[in-house]
Design a protein around this motif. Structure first.
Motif, PDB file in Angstrom:
ATOM      1  N   GLU A 212       0.819  -1.210   0.000  1.00  0.00           N
ATOM      2  CA  GLU A 212       0.000   0.000   0.000  1.00  0.00           C
ATOM      3  C   GLU A 212       0.860   1.270   0.000  1.00  0.00           C
ATOM      4  O   GLU A 212       0.521   2.255  -0.664  1.00  0.00           O
ATOM      5  CB  GLU A 212      -0.932   0.000   1.216  1.00  0.00           C
ATOM      6  CG  GLU A 212      -1.841   1.204   1.304  1.00  0.00           C
ATOM      7  CD  GLU A 212      -2.770   1.157   2.512  1.00  0.00           C
ATOM      8  OE1 GLU A 212      -3.271   2.227   2.907  1.00  0.00           O
ATOM      9  OE2 GLU A 212      -2.989   0.052   3.051  1.00  0.00           O
ATOM     10  N   VAL A 213       1.963   1.229   0.749  1.00  0.00           N
ATOM     11  CA  VAL A 213       2.808   2.430   0.859  1.00  0.00           C
ATOM     12  C   VAL A 213       4.039   2.358  -0.046  1.00  0.00           C
ATOM     13  O   VAL A 213       4.902   3.231   0.016  1.00  0.00           O
ATOM     14  CB  VAL A 213       3.245   2.657   2.329  1.00  0.00           C
ATOM     15  CG1 VAL A 213       2.035   2.790   3.225  1.00  0.00           C
ATOM     16  CG2 VAL A 213       4.168   1.549   2.827  1.00  0.00           C
ATOM     17  N   SER A 214       4.108   1.319  -0.884  1.00  0.00           N
ATOM     18  CA  SER A 214       5.247   1.119  -1.801  1.00  0.00           C
ATOM     19  C   SER A 214       6.577   1.113  -1.056  1.00  0.00           C
ATOM     20  O   SER A 214       7.536   1.797  -1.419  1.00  0.00           O
ATOM     21  CB  SER A 214       5.255   2.205  -2.888  1.00  0.00           C
ATOM     22  OG  SER A 214       4.057   2.179  -3.627  1.00  0.00           O
ATOM     23  N   LEU A 215       6.655   0.309   0.005  1.00  0.00           N
ATOM     24  CA  LEU A 215       7.864   0.238   0.815  1.00  0.00           C
ATOM     25  C   LEU A 215       8.977  -0.435   0.017  1.00  0.00           C
ATOM     26  O   LEU A 215       8.790  -1.529  -0.519  1.00  0.00           O
ATOM     27  CB  LEU A 215       7.585  -0.547   2.095  1.00  0.00           C
ATOM     28  CG  LEU A 215       8.622  -0.427   3.216  1.00  0.00           C
ATOM     29  CD1 LEU A 215       8.652   0.990   3.776  1.00  0.00           C
ATOM     30  CD2 LEU A 215       8.325  -1.432   4.333  1.00  0.00           C
ATOM     31  N   PRO A 216      10.154   0.185  -0.091  1.00  0.00           N
ATOM     32  CA  PRO A 216      11.251  -0.414  -0.866  1.00  0.00           C
ATOM     33  C   PRO A 216      11.687  -1.762  -0.307  1.00  0.00           C
ATOM     34  O   PRO A 216      11.557  -2.037   0.890  1.00  0.00           O
ATOM     35  CB  PRO A 216      12.370   0.624  -0.741  1.00  0.00           C
ATOM     36  CG  PRO A 216      11.676   1.906  -0.434  1.00  0.00           C
ATOM     37  CD  PRO A 216      10.485   1.530   0.400  1.00  0.00           C
ATOM     38  N   ALA A 217      12.270  -2.581  -1.161  1.00  0.00           N
ATOM     39  CA  ALA A 217      12.622  -3.956  -0.803  1.00  0.00           C
ATOM     40  C   ALA A 217      13.610  -4.012   0.344  1.00  0.00           C
ATOM     41  O   ALA A 217      13.495  -4.872   1.232  1.00  0.00           O
ATOM     42  CB  ALA A 217      13.189  -4.674  -2.024  1.00  0.00           C
ATOM     43  N   HIS A 218      14.599  -3.109   0.382  1.00  0.00           N
ATOM     44  CA  HIS A 218      15.613  -3.206   1.432  1.00  0.00           C
ATOM     45  C   HIS A 218      15.034  -2.866   2.799  1.00  0.00           C
ATOM     46  O   HIS A 218      15.461  -3.423   3.819  1.00  0.00           O
ATOM     47  CB  HIS A 218      16.815  -2.310   1.110  1.00  0.00           C
ATOM     48  CG  HIS A 218      16.546  -0.836   1.196  1.00  0.00           C
ATOM     49  ND1 HIS A 218      15.839  -0.146   0.251  1.00  0.00           N
ATOM     50  CD2 HIS A 218      16.904   0.078   2.146  1.00  0.00           C
ATOM     51  CE1 HIS A 218      15.770   1.138   0.591  1.00  0.00           C
ATOM     52  NE2 HIS A 218      16.406   1.301   1.740  1.00  0.00           N
ATOM     53  N   ILE A 219      14.012  -1.983   2.840  1.00  0.00           N
ATOM     54  CA  ILE A 219      13.370  -1.673   4.123  1.00  0.00           C
ATOM     55  C   ILE A 219      12.459  -2.821   4.539  1.00  0.00           C
ATOM     56  O   ILE A 219      12.367  -3.164   5.724  1.00  0.00           O
ATOM     57  CB  ILE A 219      12.597  -0.347   4.039  1.00  0.00           C
ATOM     58  CG1 ILE A 219      13.545   0.786   3.664  1.00  0.00           C
ATOM     59  CG2 ILE A 219      11.912  -0.048   5.374  1.00  0.00           C
ATOM     60  CD1 ILE A 219      12.868   2.140   3.491  1.00  0.00           C
ATOM     61  N   ARG A 220      11.798  -3.449   3.576  1.00  0.00           N
ATOM     62  CA  ARG A 220      10.994  -4.641   3.882  1.00  0.00           C
ATOM     63  C   ARG A 220      11.873  -5.722   4.511  1.00  0.00           C
ATOM     64  O   ARG A 220      11.491  -6.361   5.503  1.00  0.00           O
ATOM     65  CB  ARG A 220      10.331  -5.201   2.623  1.00  0.00           C
ATOM     66  CG  ARG A 220       9.332  -4.287   1.966  1.00  0.00           C
ATOM     67  CD  ARG A 220       8.656  -4.951   0.783  1.00  0.00           C
ATOM     68  NE  ARG A 220       7.829  -4.022   0.029  1.00  0.00           N
ATOM     69  CZ  ARG A 220       6.731  -4.361  -0.622  1.00  0.00           C
ATOM     70  NH1 ARG A 220       6.315  -5.607  -0.622  1.00  0.00           N
ATOM     71  NH2 ARG A 220       6.038  -3.453  -1.284  1.00  0.00           N
ATOM     72  N   THR A 221      13.051  -5.931   3.927  1.00  0.00           N
ATOM     73  CA  THR A 221      13.960  -6.945   4.461  1.00  0.00           C
ATOM     74  C   THR A 221      14.325  -6.638   5.903  1.00  0.00           C
ATOM     75  O   THR A 221      14.335  -7.528   6.765  1.00  0.00           O
ATOM     76  CB  THR A 221      15.238  -7.004   3.602  1.00  0.00           C
ATOM     77  OG1 THR A 221      14.884  -7.420   2.279  1.00  0.00           O
ATOM     78  CG2 THR A 221      16.246  -7.984   4.183  1.00  0.00           C
ATOM     79  N   HIS A 222      14.618  -5.379   6.184  1.00  0.00           N
ATOM     80  CA  HIS A 222      14.955  -4.980   7.554  1.00  0.00           C
ATOM     81  C   HIS A 222      13.768  -5.201   8.492  1.00  0.00           C
ATOM     82  O   HIS A 222      13.924  -5.764   9.582  1.00  0.00           O
ATOM     83  CB  HIS A 222      15.371  -3.507   7.578  1.00  0.00           C
ATOM     84  CG  HIS A 222      15.556  -2.949   8.950  1.00  0.00           C
ATOM     85  ND1 HIS A 222      16.574  -3.344   9.790  1.00  0.00           N
ATOM     86  CD2 HIS A 222      14.809  -2.050   9.655  1.00  0.00           C
ATOM     87  CE1 HIS A 222      16.479  -2.696  10.939  1.00  0.00           C
ATOM     88  NE2 HIS A 222      15.414  -1.905  10.886  1.00  0.00           N
ATOM     89  N   CYS A 223      12.587  -4.773   8.074  1.00  0.00           N
ATOM     90  CA  CYS A 223      11.389  -4.915   8.918  1.00  0.00           C
ATOM     91  C   CYS A 223      11.112  -6.383   9.242  1.00  0.00           C
ATOM     92  O   CYS A 223      10.812  -6.724  10.397  1.00  0.00           O
ATOM     93  CB  CYS A 223      10.183  -4.304   8.227  1.00  0.00           C
ATOM     94  SG  CYS A 223      10.165  -2.494   8.211  1.00  0.00           S
ATOM     95  N   LEU A 224      11.206  -7.244   8.246  1.00  0.00           N
ATOM     96  CA  LEU A 224      10.938  -8.663   8.467  1.00  0.00           C
ATOM     97  C   LEU A 224      11.968  -9.267   9.425  1.00  0.00           C
ATOM     98  O   LEU A 224      11.633 -10.081  10.296  1.00  0.00           O
ATOM     99  CB  LEU A 224      10.923  -9.417   7.150  1.00  0.00           C
ATOM    100  CG  LEU A 224       9.749  -9.074   6.215  1.00  0.00           C
ATOM    101  CD1 LEU A 224       9.951  -9.737   4.851  1.00  0.00           C
ATOM    102  CD2 LEU A 224       8.419  -9.505   6.823  1.00  0.00           C
TER     103      LEU A 224
END
Length: 359
Positions: A212-224
């Protein structure tokens, strides 16, 4: 936490438009959230009694490591019959908590109150029942003698009759979630609303927010990675005697940087989740950036997620020194960063002393 868990979930959901165990709450099947409620208290020996559509429920439960018992006569028997089947299979030496499958939102705090009640129970007590304002809640706890009485009860008043045959004590526990059972669609809507405000959400829902917020892949990796770190830490603390919502920790970690590209991203993320009704998650996200107030203990979801974030760089586990190296080069924030490092070290020590695990 000592004691086994028993979840009767064999019924046919006659009053509900839909099959209760598989109805979605925060992205989880209801029966999974009921198991989570027990797991949050450190109950690891959990038996679930299935019946109607048992194969579908089994697929949900098998990855959760619970014991599954089938009530093949679910159509002609009541809940007491399922409870007896579960008690026969469960390890009863330390007693058994009983939580119906359609009461998914019992809080860790209620289990904490029951743990205190178990250690302080009067001699001869056979069952503890949480209650507030003259109303009984879930889950009741049966001491071994209470288990024996439930197994031997032959009266016509079902599970309530079995409890009336026991010597019981009431344990005061204020917990609206423990009062909420899903008998009909109105009940389900109330449960779903309460869960949004107080519980964690599934990884799939978190990833929908990323999209929904178009979160970049590298931030997704960090969040997960932060979410998985927070969940591991929560489980270790729970096994050591803490009472925490593990999925709230996990999803709080998953979403802590959901609006990382926004100015004052923690405040933006908090507002984003508040507008969707996820108030407990919003509180965690809003507090994750640093320790505005030094926490008394690591054993809160907010403090735990905040620490987990400080131990992950990009998608990997790092030392505090590596995590803060660049930040310490900035003179204008050095004092605050040094304070955060000292708080982190204290919380890490608390974790290691409690769990025997190294961070």
């Amino acid at each position: 936490m000592k004691g086994a868990g028993l979840i009767p979930a064999a019924g046919g959901s006659r009053r509900m438009e839909g099959f209760k165990p598989l109805l979605q709450i925060n992205g989880f099947p209801m029966i999974a959230m009921t198991v989570q409620s027990m797991s949050n208290a450190g109950i690891r020996d959990i038996t679930v009694v299935t019946g109607y559509r048992g194969d579908e429920v089994k697929k949900v439960l098998e990855p959760m490591g619970v014991r599954i018992i089938e009530n093949r006569r679910w159509q002609e028997t009541d809940m007491l019959a399922s409870v007896k089947l579960g008690l026969e299979a469960a390890d009863k030496k330390d007693g058994v908590f009983i939580l119906p499958g359609d009461i998914p939102l019992t809080s860790p705090g209620t289990f904490r109150k029951l743990a205190e009640g178990i250690s302080g129970a009067k001699p001869g007590t056979e069952a503890l029942i949480p209650g507030a304002g003259g109303r009984t809640l879930h889950p009741p706890f049966l001491f071994p003698e209470g288990c024996r009485k439930a197994l031997n009860y032959q009266g016509g008043q079902g599970l309530q009759g079995a409890f009336r045959s026991m010597k019981t004590e009431i344990v005061t526990a204020e917990d609206r979630g423990a009062q909420m059972d899903a008998d009909n669609r109105k009940d389900l809507a109330q449960i779903q609303d309460y869960a949004r405000k107080h519980r964690g959400i599934s990884r799939e829902l978190c990833e929908e927010f990323y999209d929904e917020v178009s979160l970049p892949a590298h931030i997704r990796t960090h969040c997960l990675a932060v979410g998985e770190m927070a969940a591991w830490m929560a489980k270790s603390l729970i096994d050591a005697g803490a009472f925490l919502d593990m999925e709230l920790c996990r999803s709080g970690g998953y979403l802590h940087d959901v609006l990382r590209l926004e100015p004052f991203h923690e405040k933006a993320g908090k507002k984003f989740l508040e507008e969707k009704g996820y108030l407990a998650l919003a509180k965690i996200v809003g507090a994750h950036r640093g320790f505005e107030k030094e926490p008394d203990t690591l054993c809160t979801e907010e403090a735990l997620v905040c620490l987990a974030d400080k131990l992950i760089m990009e998608g990997r586990r790092v030392s505090l020194e590596e995590r803060y190296r660049k930040a310490l080069e900035k003179k204008e924030v050095k004092k605050r960063i040094l304070r955060d490092i000292e708080i982190c070290r204290r919380l890490i020590k608390e974790f290691e002393v409690m769990t025997g695990e190294r961070l």
